[in-house]
Design a protein around this motif. Structure first.
Motif, PDB file in Angstrom:
ATOM      1  N   LYS A   1      -3.578  -9.870  -1.727  1.00 16.02           N
ATOM      2  CA  LYS A   1      -3.725 -11.145  -1.017  1.00 16.02           C
ATOM      3  C   LYS A   1      -5.181 -11.611  -1.046  1.00 16.02           C
ATOM      4  CE  LYS A   1      -2.419 -14.512   1.818  1.00 16.02           C
ATOM      5  NZ  LYS A   1      -3.697 -15.105   2.236  1.00 16.02           N
ATOM      6  N   ALA A   2      -6.116 -10.696  -0.813  1.00 18.86           N
ATOM      7  CA  ALA A   2      -7.531 -11.066  -0.823  1.00 18.86           C
ATOM      8  C   ALA A   2      -7.950 -11.583  -2.200  1.00 18.86           C
ATOM      9  CB  ALA A   2      -8.383  -9.867  -0.420  1.00 18.86           C
ATOM     10  N   ALA A   3      -7.493 -10.916  -3.252  1.00 19.65           N
ATOM     11  CA  ALA A   3      -7.824 -11.359  -4.608  1.00 19.65           C
ATOM     12  C   ALA A   3      -7.175 -12.708  -4.911  1.00 19.65           C
ATOM     13  CB  ALA A   3      -7.378 -10.303  -5.618  1.00 19.65           C
ATOM     14  N   HIS A   4      -5.917 -12.848  -4.541  1.00 19.97           N
ATOM     15  CA  HIS A   4      -5.184 -14.098  -4.781  1.00 19.97           C
ATOM     16  C   HIS A   4      -5.900 -15.289  -4.147  1.00 19.97           C
ATOM     17  CE1 HIS A   4      -1.725 -16.848  -4.992  1.00 19.97           C
ATOM     18  NE2 HIS A   4      -1.982 -17.131  -3.723  1.00 19.97           N
ATOM     19  N   ASP A   5      -6.393 -15.104  -2.938  1.00 18.35           N
ATOM     20  CA  ASP A   5      -7.051 -16.204  -2.230  1.00 18.35           C
ATOM     21  C   ASP A   5      -8.319 -16.674  -2.935  1.00 18.35           C
ATOM     22  OD1 ASP A   5      -5.065 -16.126  -0.347  1.00 18.35           O
ATOM     23  OD2 ASP A   5      -6.244 -15.061   1.169  1.00 18.35           O
ATOM     24  N   LEU A   6      -8.855 -15.843  -3.820  1.00 16.03           N
ATOM     25  CA  LEU A   6     -10.057 -16.199  -4.578  1.00 16.03           C
ATOM     26  C   LEU A   6      -9.747 -16.496  -6.042  1.00 16.03           C
ATOM     27  CD1 LEU A   6     -12.378 -13.476  -3.030  1.00 16.03           C
ATOM     28  CD2 LEU A   6     -12.628 -15.950  -2.727  1.00 16.03           C
ATOM     29  N   GLY A   7      -8.451 -16.605  -6.373  1.00 16.98           N
ATOM     30  CA  GLY A   7      -8.066 -16.882  -7.750  1.00 16.98           C
ATOM     31  C   GLY A   7      -8.251 -15.705  -8.678  1.00 16.98           C
ATOM     32  N   LEU A   8      -8.099 -14.477  -8.135  1.00 19.63           N
ATOM     33  CA  LEU A   8      -8.351 -13.265  -8.906  1.00 19.63           C
ATOM     34  C   LEU A   8      -7.164 -12.307  -8.846  1.00 19.63           C
ATOM     35  CD1 LEU A   8     -12.017 -12.616  -7.699  1.00 19.63           C
ATOM     36  CD2 LEU A   8     -11.334 -13.493  -9.945  1.00 19.63           C
ATOM     37  N   ASN A   9      -7.200 -11.308  -9.718  1.00 15.71           N
ATOM     38  CA  ASN A   9      -6.274 -10.178  -9.736  1.00 15.71           C
ATOM     39  C   ASN A   9      -7.067  -8.887  -9.712  1.00 15.71           C
ATOM     40  OD1 ASN A   9      -3.741 -11.379  -9.942  1.00 15.71           O
ATOM     41  ND2 ASN A   9      -3.823 -11.507 -12.170  1.00 15.71           N
ATOM     42  N   VAL A  10      -6.446  -7.820  -9.243  1.00 16.08           N
ATOM     43  CA  VAL A  10      -6.987  -6.475  -9.410  1.00 16.08           C
ATOM     44  C   VAL A  10      -5.864  -5.565  -9.884  1.00 16.08           C
ATOM     45  CG1 VAL A  10      -8.801  -6.708  -7.667  1.00 16.08           C
ATOM     46  CG2 VAL A  10      -6.539  -5.857  -7.003  1.00 16.08           C
ATOM     47  N   VAL A  11      -6.237  -4.454 -10.471  1.00 16.68           N
ATOM     48  CA  VAL A  11      -5.265  -3.458 -10.906  1.00 16.68           C
ATOM     49  C   VAL A  11      -4.913  -2.578  -9.710  1.00 16.68           C
ATOM     50  CG1 VAL A  11      -4.908  -1.441 -12.384  1.00 16.68           C
ATOM     51  CG2 VAL A  11      -6.046  -3.482 -13.286  1.00 16.68           C
ATOM     52  N   GLY A  12      -3.635  -2.562  -9.343  1.00 16.72           N
ATOM     53  CA  GLY A  12      -3.160  -1.751  -8.225  1.00 16.72           C
ATOM     54  C   GLY A  12      -1.718  -1.359  -8.453  1.00 16.72           C
ATOM     55  N   GLY A  13      -1.120  -0.685  -7.499  1.00 23.46           N
ATOM     56  CA  GLY A  13       0.226  -0.162  -7.664  1.00 23.46           C
ATOM     57  C   GLY A  13       1.302  -1.219  -7.538  1.00 23.46           C
ATOM     58  N   GLU A  14       2.541  -0.849  -7.967  1.00 28.82           N
ATOM     59  CA  GLU A  14       3.665  -1.763  -7.790  1.00 28.82           C
ATOM     60  C   GLU A  14       4.316  -1.591  -6.423  1.00 28.82           C
ATOM     61  OE1 GLU A  14       6.622  -0.138  -7.573  1.00 28.82           O
ATOM     62  OE2 GLU A  14       6.031   1.748  -8.477  1.00 28.82           O
ATOM     63  N   GLY A  15       3.886  -0.592  -5.650  1.00 24.21           N
ATOM     64  CA  GLY A  15       4.372  -0.412  -4.291  1.00 24.21           C
ATOM     65  C   GLY A  15       3.474  -1.148  -3.311  1.00 24.21           C
ATOM     66  N   GLN A  16       4.062  -1.930  -2.420  1.00 26.78           N
ATOM     67  CA  GLN A  16       3.275  -2.752  -1.504  1.00 26.78           C
ATOM     68  C   GLN A  16       2.351  -1.932  -0.615  1.00 26.78           C
ATOM     69  OE1 GLN A  16       5.715  -5.453   0.814  1.00 26.78           O
ATOM     70  NE2 GLN A  16       7.090  -5.836  -0.913  1.00 26.78           N
ATOM     71  N   THR A  17       2.800  -0.759  -0.183  1.00 27.35           N
ATOM     72  CA  THR A  17       2.066  -0.012   0.835  1.00 27.35           C
ATOM     73  C   THR A  17       1.149   1.064   0.269  1.00 27.35           C
ATOM     74  OG1 THR A  17       3.921   1.535   1.097  1.00 27.35           O
ATOM     75  CG2 THR A  17       3.880  -0.405   2.536  1.00 27.35           C
ATOM     76  N   VAL A  18       1.061   1.176  -1.050  1.00 26.73           N
ATOM     77  CA  VAL A  18       0.194   2.189  -1.657  1.00 26.73           C
ATOM     78  C   VAL A  18      -1.254   1.968  -1.227  1.00 26.73           C
ATOM     79  CG1 VAL A  18      -0.778   2.984  -3.850  1.00 26.73           C
ATOM     80  CG2 VAL A  18       1.674   2.600  -3.640  1.00 26.73           C
ATOM     81  N   GLY A  19      -1.930   3.044  -0.846  1.00 28.63           N
ATOM     82  CA  GLY A  19      -3.362   2.986  -0.574  1.00 28.63           C
ATOM     83  C   GLY A  19      -4.107   3.034  -1.893  1.00 28.63           C
ATOM     84  N   VAL A  20      -4.462   1.868  -2.408  1.00 27.90           N
ATOM     85  CA  VAL A  20      -4.924   1.762  -3.794  1.00 27.90           C
ATOM     86  C   VAL A  20      -6.181   2.587  -4.048  1.00 27.90           C
ATOM     87  CG1 VAL A  20      -5.686   0.147  -5.586  1.00 27.90           C
ATOM     88  CG2 VAL A  20      -3.883  -0.524  -3.986  1.00 27.90           C
ATOM     89  N   TYR A  21      -7.069   2.690  -3.052  1.00 26.72           N
ATOM     90  CA  TYR A  21      -8.386   3.274  -3.313  1.00 26.72           C
ATOM     91  C   TYR A  21      -8.525   4.701  -2.784  1.00 26.72           C
ATOM     92  CZ  TYR A  21      -8.650  -1.444  -4.680  1.00 26.72           C
ATOM     93  OH  TYR A  21      -8.353  -2.630  -5.308  1.00 26.72           O
ATOM     94  N   GLY A  22      -7.374   5.310  -2.469  1.00 26.08           N
ATOM     95  CA  GLY A  22      -7.337   6.730  -2.149  1.00 26.08           C
ATOM     96  C   GLY A  22      -6.833   7.509  -3.344  1.00 26.08           C
ATOM     97  N   GLY A  23      -5.741   8.252  -3.122  1.00 24.28           N
ATOM     98  CA  GLY A  23      -5.206   9.100  -4.181  1.00 24.28           C
ATOM     99  C   GLY A  23      -4.652   8.344  -5.366  1.00 24.28           C
ATOM    100  N   TYR A  24      -4.257   7.083  -5.171  1.00 26.78           N
ATOM    101  CA  TYR A  24      -3.720   6.296  -6.285  1.00 26.78           C
ATOM    102  C   TYR A  24      -4.743   6.196  -7.418  1.00 26.78           C
ATOM    103  CZ  TYR A  24      -2.664   2.068  -8.970  1.00 26.78           C
ATOM    104  OH  TYR A  24      -2.475   1.174  -9.997  1.00 26.78           O
ATOM    105  N   THR A  25      -5.909   5.650  -7.129  1.00 22.17           N
ATOM    106  CA  THR A  25      -6.928   5.492  -8.170  1.00 22.17           C
ATOM    107  C   THR A  25      -7.496   6.838  -8.594  1.00 22.17           C
ATOM    108  OG1 THR A  25      -7.505   3.245  -7.494  1.00 22.17           O
ATOM    109  CG2 THR A  25      -9.189   4.490  -8.664  1.00 22.17           C
ATOM    110  N   GLN A  26      -7.701   7.744  -7.640  1.00 21.43           N
ATOM    111  CA  GLN A  26      -8.263   9.050  -7.985  1.00 21.43           C
ATOM    112  C   GLN A  26      -7.325   9.854  -8.883  1.00 21.43           C
ATOM    113  OE1 GLN A  26     -10.057  11.041  -4.424  1.00 21.43           O
ATOM    114  NE2 GLN A  26      -9.778   9.030  -3.493  1.00 21.43           N
TER     115      GLN A  26
END
Length: 618
Positions: free
Chosen positions: A240-265
């Protein structure tokens, strides 16, 4: 006076800001100092002191409550007072379903109705989304006469809101010889955030996001939009934060995934992986509390070896990440297609499997076209089967382009007499497509465990190898094992040729395939163990045999994966182990099947592979 309120002196704070690739968040400026420690009396000062190299007080096994070595209640009372009441005594939320001090029939009914809702579970300080790894010791029930115990849940939780809180928890667990775990949202299938008797560091409530319009830093030639993101930020929040600025980020397909914890690591695959690579490939710098209690920056020009390991070497293993700075990309329209087909009066199982096999012939072209497909294959009663594409996700593509990509396979399905009618929709942005097309993935039930395999590109170029792989897929389905799978290509070129710890098998893969084993909870533990071994050594072995030298995703793998060092880490394991011994020589950050974990064993109380037992050095 609360120790967590002490900040760095002005001079030290300035140095910390200078060292960081991006200015620290306010909660990162609140760091534990020697000056703050000196305000404490003994023995409290020694509980929270930085690592001085003293011997581990419990060198063989980490104690659990009831052991003589486990801290008595008055110690925990003092810890709670010194930390500013940030220490939570763990209580399973499902305890409201059992007779006792927490019994509450109305609350139990509420939980039962929402038990598989990940939004419910990720907001709890101790729940994990793969309950079997906890030991299934307190699940919702309609029988209040049953038993509810902590099992593999941690005993105490540090609800952190500052780096100093994290440092205190790390130092306390290390100095007292206790098991330590880290929980963000609890999505990991292997139970990295569970551990009997442990102190848990709960990072979920660290939620800040900062947009960086034009990032640049020493050690990297990347310049462009970026975000500095707190570790507790979840996919739905950063999208949502990226969308509001016209941007995308690489993250999970699950809504509740903590992207910057174990997902990215752990690597982190994404709906954008066929364009930009893995989540770990996006990281420009990190802030981390290491096993000695120090707070450091890991980046392309600071602590480079730690930075390398943190990008793909597994969550909960290297320290406690407090924030990451990651690349961002311009938003774009997305086209997505949903369809399903299955057996029925006019479609035999053989016809169904011929249609499914035909799909595999298009994996390479689809992934190389930037597609990320997410599909399920469900075994149904009476030898029936169903395929559900939800969705065929095509960033930057038009409806016409998606229809053209799907046309050859759809035509083949119709030749086989399989009726199928794709619903293909164009959306103006990634966020619109994400919410409209991806399901909210439910929490696993407690009588299920999973395994996964990364299917390499070379398999799709060799008809005999592909036929063998498909035979293994069919074997799993005919044995009643549902399959969740993805088609994508997160190779090095798409990712910008990064040098990091992501499993090399990801770079060669065109598919990530997950299957599962289930059991009757009334069975004795020995029989459940046999069923799970048969899964690992039977249907999962068929997939491994069909794809020799490939691998498995360490965040969604089999807890009993054989030769896990190769499967989860590939040829990067020796270097990872060397870095682990440098930054965590005591093995404070132990996780199941993580780097360095071969030196330990969880001696479970029921003999099953879970975290309900003492952690002991072998």
């Amino acid at each position: 006076m609360h120790l967590s309120k002490h900040y760095l002196t002005a001079g030290l704070l300035a140095a910390a800001k200078f060292q960081a690739a991006e200015a620290l968040f306010d909660y990162e400026e609140a760091q534990l100092t020697v000056e703050a420690l000196n305000t404490l009396q003994e023995p409290e000062r020694s509980w929270f002191d930085f690592d001085k190299g003293a011997p581990d007080p419990n060198p063989l096994c980490k104690p659990v409550p009831g052991d003589f070595e486990y801290p008595p209640q008055d110690v925990w009372d003092r810890v709670k007072a010194v930390s500013g009441n940030k220490l939570i005594v763990s209580v399973p939320q499902a305890s409201s379903c059992y007779h006792g001090e927490h019994f509450d029939a109305a609350h139990c009914g509420y939980l039962t109705e929402r038990w598989q809702d990940p939004y419910l579970q990720t907001e709890d300080p101790i729940e994990v989304l793969a309950p079997a790894v906890q030991g299934n010791t307190c699940q919702v029930t309609s029988n209040p006469q049953g038993s509810c115990t902590l099992g593999g849940y941690p005993s105490y939780v540090a609800n952190v809101s500052a780096v100093s809180d994290i440092q205190m928890a790390v130092n306390f667990a290390r100095n007292m010889g206790l098991r330590l775990v880290v929980k963000n949202t609890g999505h990991d299938f292997l139970g990295k955030s569970a551990g009997a008797g442990a102190v848990s560091i709960w990072t979920h409530n660290l939620k800040q996001i900062r947009h960086i319009p034009n990032y640049s830093a020493p050690g990297t030639d990347y310049t462009g939009p970026a975000f500095k993101v707190a570790v507790g930020v979840q996919a739905f929040e950063i999208y949502k934060a990226a969308h509001d600025l016209g941007l995308n980020v690489v993250g999970g397909e699950g809504q509740t995934v903590g992207v910057y914890g174990g997902y990215t690591q752990g690597g982190g695959h994404s709906p954008l992986s066929s364009l930009y690579g893995m989540g770990a490939d996006q990281v420009l710098s990190m802030e981390v509390v290491t096993a000695d209690g120090k707070f450091v920056t890991a980046s392309f020009d600071e602590n480079q070896d730690l930075f390398w390991a943190l990008r793909g070497g597994g969550g909960g293993t290297w320290g406690v990440v407090t924030s990451m700075t990651v690349k961002a990309y311009p938003d774009m329209p997305v086209t997505a297609s949903f369809f399903r087909f299955g057996t029925g009066p006019a479609v035999s199982p053989d016809a169904f499997f011929h249609g499914l096999r035909a799909y595999l012939d298009h994996f390479e072209h689809h992934a190389d076209s930037g597609i990320y497909s997410y599909f399920r294959i469900n075994p149904l009663p009476n030898n029936n089967f169903e395929f559900v594409m939800q969705p065929f996700f095509a960033p930057g593509k038009t409806v016409e382009e998606v229809n053209a990509l799907l046309a050859p396979w759809i035509a083949r399905l119709r030749e086989l007499g399989i009726p199928v009618q794709p619903r293909t929709t164009n959306y103006p942005s990634f966020l619109d497509a994400f919410y409209a097309e991806f399901i909210l993935e439910p929490v696993m039930i407690g009588t299920v465990s999973q395994g996964s395999r990364l299917i390499p590109r070379r398999t799709f170029a060799d008809r005999a190898a592909l036929d063998q792989t498909f035979a293994a897929i069919r074997q799993n389905l005919e044995h009643g094992r549902g399959i969740l799978a993805y088609n994508m290509a997160p190779d090095l070129k798409r990712a910008g040729n990064p040098d990091n710890a992501v499993n090399p098998a990801w770079r060669e893969s065109l598919s990530h395939l997950i299957t599962h084993v289930s059991w009757d909870p009334r069975l004795p533990p020995a029989e459940i163990a046999r069923i799970r071994r048969d899964f690992t050594n039977g249907d999962m072995k068929a997939l491994r045999d069909a794809t020799p030298g490939a691998g498995s995703y360490l965040s969604e793998g089999d807890v009993e994966e054989p030769d896990w060092q190769q499967s989860f880490f590939g040829d990067k394991y020796p270097q990872l182990l060397e870095i682990k011994k440098k930054y965590d020589p005591r093995g404070l950050f132990y996780v199941w099947k993580g780097v360095g974990s071969e030196e330990f064993d969880v001696r479970t109380f029921d003999g099953l592979p879970n975290q309900n037992g003492r952690l002991c050095r072998i």
